[in-house]
Design an enzyme around this catalytic site. Structure first.
Site, PDB file in Angstrom:
ATOM      1  N   CYS A 111      12.526 -14.027  -1.953  1.00  0.00           N
ATOM      2  CA  CYS A 111      11.625 -14.565  -2.969  1.00  0.00           C
ATOM      3  C   CYS A 111      12.389 -15.223  -4.110  1.00  0.00           C
ATOM      4  CB  CYS A 111      10.700 -13.469  -3.496  1.00  0.00           C
ATOM      5  SG  CYS A 111      11.535 -12.020  -4.154  1.00  0.00           S
ATOM      6  N   CYS A 147      13.479  -4.458   0.822  1.00  0.00           N
ATOM      7  CA  CYS A 147      12.871  -5.295  -0.215  1.00  0.00           C
ATOM      8  C   CYS A 147      13.322  -4.857  -1.608  1.00  0.00           C
ATOM      9  CB  CYS A 147      11.349  -5.204  -0.098  1.00  0.00           C
ATOM     10  SG  CYS A 147      10.457  -6.040  -1.429  1.00  0.00           S
ATOM     11  N   CYS A 188       0.827  -1.200   0.000  1.00  0.00           N
ATOM     12  CA  CYS A 188       0.000   0.000   0.000  1.00  0.00           C
ATOM     13  C   CYS A 188       0.864   1.253   0.000  1.00  0.00           C
ATOM     14  CB  CYS A 188      -0.914   0.007   1.225  1.00  0.00           C
ATOM     15  SG  CYS A 188      -1.905  -1.497   1.384  1.00  0.00           S
ATOM     16  N   CYS A 207       6.375 -14.615  -0.275  1.00  0.00           N
ATOM     17  CA  CYS A 207       6.809 -13.481   0.534  1.00  0.00           C
ATOM     18  C   CYS A 207       5.936 -13.391   1.779  1.00  0.00           C
ATOM     19  CB  CYS A 207       6.694 -12.184  -0.269  1.00  0.00           C
ATOM     20  SG  CYS A 207       7.111 -10.700   0.697  1.00  0.00           S
ATOM     21  N   CYS A 214      16.558  -7.691   1.180  1.00  0.00           N
ATOM     22  CA  CYS A 214      15.766  -8.919   1.270  1.00  0.00           C
ATOM     23  C   CYS A 214      15.565  -9.471  -0.136  1.00  0.00           C
ATOM     24  CB  CYS A 214      14.409  -8.646   1.928  1.00  0.00           C
ATOM     25  SG  CYS A 214      13.391 -10.143   2.076  1.00  0.00           S
TER      26      CYS A 214
END
Length: 461
Positions: free
Chosen positions: A455, A255, A15, A403, A452
């Site tokens: 994934c 991320c 978001c 994730c 990170c």
């Protein structure tokens, strides 16, 4: 007897948040403008909570201009506000889940807007429900707000930054969150100690503002922009602002998908310009191509693939052209809740430029290949427009793991790269070939352990 554990983690969110205090005049128009610039982060619903000591909440489904019409914004008054654009990962028709969330406690209003995903929320919710507490929404955000209320047990106007930060650290240590909290005459912003999600702060002639990305500040008379570091936050009052630190004990885990896909190309997050990062990823991908590979035209998948394709074209010397025109009235397919919506969205989103692709060997450059929905449809569209060959190129490595920090990858089985090689993937999506950026090349851009990349890994670090 063991209490049955229910899965409340159905709503994961990517978001956008924006809030602050205006130095003079009504803040609501500034918040709406900021949310419009964060629209790429969430296109399902939008909301704003605005006022002074008393807060008025306005929220609805749809894009910002639909949910927060100009006529509705004109009814809001006050110098404090927080806003939110939301994307949920499953079909959701409950208005209660739209943020900001607002409650009244001990005679005072308090509201919260949140971007992220906290793993302890399900257990805390279950514990509260066993004590008789009722939740009106299904999101983590309500759990966070009620946990703070339960911990502090005093009027929101008496909450201190340090007390709220302590509550977040003690109860949501395993999670990603950027949180805006609006108490009477104060905005408090917090970024989790790992720093998974970005948070920016701007001091402007119009006031002081915090947002998910600095693109939200465009149009304001900015004096200074500061990235809120992991484990830090900012407190904003009518008297000014103060950046504060609450936990620097965690190793940062920013991320990479924020840079690759989610953020606006105009933003600067994690101390990197998003557009330049994507150009460099495209360049590295082209550099890794087999020396015998050749094509006639490099075509981006708009919008996040644009910089990637420019970098790819510049390095490979394959001419860059817009072989696909994006319908700006269509929403982003990856952040559509539900596979059927994604398929329908792709059909109306891309229009091929026949004169560019007809009879050509096309290199289709995108930011990533997740489920394959978008790529499969686009390749079909290009071949129907006369493309001789379509070679799919992804500037992210294979996405092979889910994730747990808020990106919509709910199951491994949905991932097209999970247990499939490049040839199998190419066959599945109808491409003549598929190639991904390697993890080693990704590390040239996102170097060190501060990113990170779980994934892309079979086993999470």
């Amino acid at each position: 007897m063991m209490y049955k554990s229910f899965d409340y983690k159905k709503i994961q969110e990517e978001c956008g948040i924006f809030g602050g205090c205006s130095s003079s005049g009504n803040i609501a128009p500034y918040i709406k403008c900021g949310l419009l610039k964060l629209q790429h982060r969430g296109q399902e619903s939008a909301g704003i909570c605005c006022g002074g000591d008393e807060q008025v909440l306005l929220k609805d489904f749809g894009l910002v201009n639909t949910a927060l019409s100009d006529s509705a914004i004109e009814t809001l008054e006050g110098s404090f506000a927080i806003g939110h654009v939301r994307y949920s990962t499953f079909r959701d028709d409950r208005k209660e889940n739209i943020q900001p969330l607002k409650i009244r406690y001990l005679g005072e209003d308090v509201s919260l807007a949140h971007n992220g995903n906290v793993s302890q929320a399900a257990l805390i919710r279950e514990k509260f429900e066993r004590m008789g507490e009722v939740f009106l929404s299904a999101s983590d955000s309500e759990v966070i707000l009620k946990r703070i209320v339960f911990s502090l047990k005093k009027k929101p106007s008496l909450w201190t930054f340090d007390e709220v930060a302590k509550c977040l650290c003690e109860n949501f240590s395993l999670g990603s969150y950027c949180v805006l909290i609006y108490t009477p005459s104060r905005i408090m912003a917090f970024r989790d100690p790992y720093g998974f999600r970005p948070m920016m702060f701007a001091q402007c002639a119009e006031g002081n503002f915090a947002a998910s990305e600095d693109v939200a500040f465009f149009g304001l008379n900015v004096k200074k922009i500061t990235e809120i570091q992991p484990g830090c936050g900012v407190e904003i009052t009518r008297d000014g602002c103060e950046i504060k630190t609450f936990d620097t004990s965690k190793e940062h885990k920013k991320c990479v998908f924020e840079q690759i896909y989610f953020a606006s190309a105009a933003s600067n997050i994690f101390s990197k310009n998003v557009y330049q990062t994507r150009v460099e990823l495209g360049r590295l991908l082209a550099k890794s191509e087999d020396k015998n590979f050749c094509a006639d035209v490099a075509v981006p998948v708009m919008d996040s693939g644009l910089g990637c394709a420019i970098g790819y074209s510049g390095e490979s010397k394959i001419p860059f052209h817009l072989g696909l025109v994006r319908n700006n009235w269509a929403t982003r397919s990856f952040i559509q809740p539900g596979q059927s919506k994604r398929v329908h969205n792709v059909r109306e989103k891309f229009i091929p430029v026949k004169s560019v692709v007809e009879g050509k060997r096309v290199v289709l450059v995108d930011d990533s290949l997740v489920r394959g929905t978008t790529s499969k449809r686009i390749i079909k569209v290009l071949k129907e427009a006369g493309a001789k060959e379509v070679h799919m190129r992804s500037v992210s490595p294979k996405i092979i793991n889910t994730c747990i920090w808020g990106v919509d990858i709910p199951t491994k089985e949905e991932l097209i790269s999970y247990n499939s090689n490049e040839c199998e993937i190419a066959k599945e999506i109808g491409a003549d070939s598929v190639k991904f950026l390697s993890l080693e090349d990704l590390g040239l851009v996102f170097d060190g352990p501060l990113w990170c990349r779980n994934c892309f890994l079979k086993e999470r670090l």
